[in-house]
Write a protein that holds these residues in place. Structure first.
Motif, PDB file in Angstrom:
ATOM      1  N   VAL A   1      10.136  27.634 -44.441  1.00 21.91           N
ATOM      2  CA  VAL A   1       8.764  28.441 -43.335  1.00 21.91           C
ATOM      3  C   VAL A   1       7.780  28.564 -44.653  1.00 21.91           C
TER       4      VAL A   1
ATOM      5  N   ILE B   1      -0.435  30.093 -33.043  1.00 19.58           N
ATOM      6  CA  ILE B   1      -0.418  29.891 -34.579  1.00 19.58           C
ATOM      7  C   ILE B   1      -1.463  28.945 -35.450  1.00 19.58           C
TER       8      ILE B   1
ATOM      9  N   LEU C   1       8.267  24.672 -37.965  1.00 19.21           N
ATOM     10  CA  LEU C   1       7.971  25.700 -37.244  1.00 19.21           C
ATOM     11  C   LEU C   1       9.197  25.349 -35.936  1.00 19.21           C
TER      12      LEU C   1
ATOM     13  N   LEU D   1      10.214  28.645 -33.711  1.00 19.62           N
ATOM     14  CA  LEU D   1       9.360  29.261 -32.634  1.00 19.62           C
ATOM     15  C   LEU D   1       8.853  28.056 -31.941  1.00 19.62           C
TER      16      LEU D   1
ATOM     17  N   ARG E   1      12.243  35.945 -38.734  1.00 20.62           N
ATOM     18  CA  ARG E   1      11.190  35.180 -38.522  1.00 20.62           C
ATOM     19  C   ARG E   1       9.503  35.263 -39.041  1.00 20.62           C
ATOM     20  N   ASN E   2       9.560  36.563 -37.950  1.00 18.22           N
ATOM     21  CA  ASN E   2       8.239  37.509 -38.481  1.00 18.22           C
ATOM     22  C   ASN E   2       7.718  37.299 -39.711  1.00 18.22           C
TER      23      ASN E   2
ATOM     24  N   LEU F   1      -0.863  26.896 -42.036  1.00 22.72           N
ATOM     25  CA  LEU F   1       0.483  26.521 -42.617  1.00 22.72           C
ATOM     26  C   LEU F   1       0.291  25.006 -43.738  1.00 22.72           C
TER      27      LEU F   1
ATOM     28  N   ALA G   1      12.311  27.360 -38.273  1.00 18.14           N
ATOM     29  CA  ALA G   1      11.803  29.079 -37.554  1.00 18.14           C
ATOM     30  C   ALA G   1      12.384  29.071 -36.278  1.00 18.14           C
TER      31      ALA G   1
ATOM     32  N   ILE H   1       6.415  35.155 -41.540  1.00 19.39           N
ATOM     33  CA  ILE H   1       5.509  33.732 -40.559  1.00 19.39           C
ATOM     34  C   ILE H   1       3.611  34.988 -41.038  1.00 19.39           C
ATOM     35  N   ASP H   2       4.242  36.394 -41.214  1.00 14.06           N
ATOM     36  CA  ASP H   2       3.378  37.335 -41.603  1.00 14.06           C
ATOM     37  C   ASP H   2       3.410  37.405 -43.397  1.00 14.06           C
TER      38      ASP H   2
ATOM     39  N   TYR I   1       3.324  34.011 -44.694  1.00 13.02           N
ATOM     40  CA  TYR I   1       2.492  32.849 -44.819  1.00 13.02           C
ATOM     41  C   TYR I   1       0.613  33.252 -44.153  1.00 13.02           C
ATOM     42  N   ARG I   2       0.454  34.694 -43.027  1.00 12.69           N
ATOM     43  CA  ARG I   2      -0.970  34.720 -42.659  1.00 12.69           C
ATOM     44  C   ARG I   2      -1.120  35.423 -44.147  1.00 12.69           C
TER      45      ARG I   2
END
Lengths: 193, 79
Positions: free
Chosen positions: A41, A162, A148, A154, A83-84, A108, A152, A87-88, A90-91
């Motif tokens: 990811v 997302i 993802l 998701l 995973r969180n 992404l 990930a 993703i964090d 990434y954001r």
């Protein structure tokens, strides 16, 4: 006794009782799955190493603090934390470097399969390496959904949220991704195991 | 169960996102729909190939986690 013969629950209990080696056994059992979910990811081996560490520091702090309540679901819980964090990352990285788009795809856009920049730590066989390279050939929006969902973990609903598309669009992209990947694999005449 | 079973539904099935009723209906449909069965087999093969891709963290990273645990053993306990 082999590691695989001891349940995660038993290892956790032993760890809580002060047996540090139980944590090591838990990590050895699950490190690949957890690290893979982070690495594919964030697409950066150094960041992935850091997030893997942070994940387990959080795990340790939560367990030691008596806040772990999911005794029978250890790995899903750890995977959620990992995973969180991914993703964090990434954001945050998107806010820093991404150009805004209209449908969220830029979120992404950095999810791509990079060249093997740490070959020494890869444990892929040749077929797996080739599949990984083929993933990189997919159109970006398909590759994003595939990574993802596949790595990930998701749900399609979460991916839709997302990436700011409908769940049907997310599902459609995944369907095309798998179909196209299948075609690429056949073109390469890979023998699936 | 009354819903259209197509490739998208099979995809949700493969990734475990169907309800038990939907899963049952899809499993039944796969038994009698050859085209869908072929699609399911192909997608499962591809998914398994994707499942096989794994990486592992460096030994140093794992050791740092273990060191953290050992060094914070007392301070974190009973918080």
């Amino acid at each position: 006794m082999k590691i695989t013969q001891v349940s995660d629950k038993d290892l956790l209990q032993a760890y809580l009782a002060g047996d540090e080696s139980s944590l090591e056994q838990l990590i050895i059992k699950h490190k690949r799955k957890i690290f893979t979910s982070i690495y594919l990811v964030v697409n950066d081996s150094f960041v992935a190493e850091d997030l893997f560490q942070e994940t387990f520091i959080k795990v340790i702090q939560t367990i030691r603090g008596g806040r772990y309540k999911e005794e029978d679901k250890f790995i899903p819980w750890v995977m959620r934390i990992a995973r969180n964090m991914a993703i964090d990352y990434y954001r945050k990285s998107r806010r820093n470097v991404m150009v805004n788009g209209e449908d969220g795809e830029e979120i992404l856009s950095r999810i791509e399969i990079i060249e093997n920049n740490r070959e020494d730590q890869l444990i892929l066989n040749q077929t797996q390496k080739t599949v990984r390279q083929l993933i990189a050939l997919l159109p970006e929006e398909q590759r994003t959904v595939l990574i993802l969902r596949q790595y990930a973990d998701l749900s399609f609903k979460e991916i839709a949220e997302i990436t700011h598309v409908s769940i049907n669009t997310a599902l459609g992209r995944m369907r095309y991704a798998l179909n196209n990947l299948r075609k690429l694999i056949l073109e390469k005449e890979l023998h699936l195991q | 169960m009354n819903f259209t079973i197509n490739e998208t539904e099979v995809l949700r099935f493969i990734y475990g996102e169907c309800s038990s009723a939907e899963s049952k209906a899809i499993a039944e449909e796969l038994k009698k729909n050859l085209a869908l069965q072929i699609y399911y087999d192909r997608m499962m093969e591809t998914k398994l190939e994707l499942d096989a891709i794994e990486f592992e963290p460096s030994e140093m990273t794992v050791n740092e986690v273990l060191d953290f645990s050992a060094s914070h053993h007392d301070s974190l306990e009973h918080h």
